[in-house]
Design a protein around this motif. Structure first.
Motif, mmCIF file in Angstrom:
data_model
loop_
_atom_site.group_PDB
_atom_site.id
_atom_site.type_symbol
_atom_site.label_atom_id
_atom_site.label_comp_id
_atom_site.label_asym_id
_atom_site.label_seq_id
_atom_site.Cartn_x
_atom_site.Cartn_y
_atom_site.Cartn_z
ATOM 1 N N GLN A 29 57.669 -7.408 90.809
ATOM 2 C CA GLN A 29 56.782 -7.733 89.692
ATOM 3 C C GLN A 29 56.470 -9.229 89.635
ATOM 4 O OE1 GLN A 29 58.133 -6.610 85.749
ATOM 5 N NE2 GLN A 29 56.098 -6.819 84.911
ATOM 6 N N ARG A 149 44.684 -10.132 85.420
ATOM 7 C CA ARG A 149 45.658 -10.509 84.399
ATOM 8 C C ARG A 149 44.895 -10.830 83.120
ATOM 9 N NH1 ARG A 149 46.791 -15.290 88.242
ATOM 10 N NH2 ARG A 149 44.879 -16.453 87.952
ATOM 11 N N ARG A 163 52.455 -11.326 79.589
ATOM 12 C CA ARG A 163 53.509 -10.797 80.442
ATOM 13 C C ARG A 163 54.360 -9.862 79.611
ATOM 14 N NH1 ARG A 163 58.876 -14.195 80.641
ATOM 15 N NH2 ARG A 163 59.261 -12.569 82.146
ATOM 16 N N PHE A 179 51.581 -10.697 83.826
ATOM 17 C CA PHE A 179 51.449 -9.273 84.132
ATOM 18 C C PHE A 179 50.144 -9.090 84.905
ATOM 19 C CE2 PHE A 179 49.460 -5.246 82.573
ATOM 20 C CZ PHE A 179 50.253 -4.377 83.299
#
Length: 200
Positions: A29, A149, A163, A179
């Protein structure tokens, strides 16, 4: 994509599964491609692949054993696929069409002079590129899926990115740890406060 979970019992198996996924363009991630031996040492024995690589200590409902996973890879990998950017793919195809024999004579020297685009390839991709240009039909290059994002400007005028921290949406100033996901997934999290930005 449905989640794949592989049960591993040794560090070598852990590395083998990660090698397969890294080669396919997947990352953890945090967008890195490291073996994370410390996670294996802390008793994690289940590697998960969905949008990115993760792990678990306890057995999920559905998983496959390492041997079954490797058997699937042998079946699936009759054609080796490398995921590259659109710019890299255009470069590869132009080399294939305009310089079909030069790479055989000059090797990497020709590629290094081609706008320094070779610097964007990993060592494994460089070897595959030369084999592909040499006519190896078991190699293909595809454009990797674009990731996006969410970002916004905070009260201090700084750019912050969304995130997740333990499953809860929050923010961070470093875009590297934001994220990231395909556009459809990002749109699920967009609110009027957040703008969408291409991540790669």
């Amino acid at each position: 994509m449905t989640e794949t979970v592989v049960h591993v019992t040794t560090l070598e198996q852990w590395k083998s599964v990660l090698d397969v996924w890294f080669k396919q363009g997947y990352t953890w991630q945090a967008r890195d491609t490291v073996y994370a031996k410390f996670i294996f040492d802390n008793v994690a024995r289940y590697l998960h692949l969905d949008r990115y690589i993760s792990y678990s200590i306890s057995a999920p409902k559905e998983f496959i054993e390492y041997s079954e996973f490797m058997a699937q890879q042998k079946e699936d990998n009759k054609m080796a696929t490398y995921y590259v950017t659109q710019k890299q793919l255009i470069f590869i195809e132009s080399l294939k069409v305009t310089q079909p024999y030069m790479h055989l004579v000059y090797g990497l020297t020709v590629l290094e002079k081609s706008d320094n685009l070779l610097n964007m390839f990993t060592g494994e991709e460089e070897k595959a590129l030369l084999r592909y240009l040499g006519g190896d039909e078991t190699i293909e290059f595809k454009v990797k899926e674009s990731l996006y994002r969410l970002w916004r400007i905070d009260d201090d005028g700084d750019t912050v990115y969304m995130r997740f921290n333990l499953g809860t949406p929050t923010w961070i100033t470093n875009s590297t740890f934001a994220f990231t996901a395909p556009l459809d997934e990002i749109k699920k999290w967009q609110t009027p406060a957040w703008e969408i930005d291409k991540a790669d």
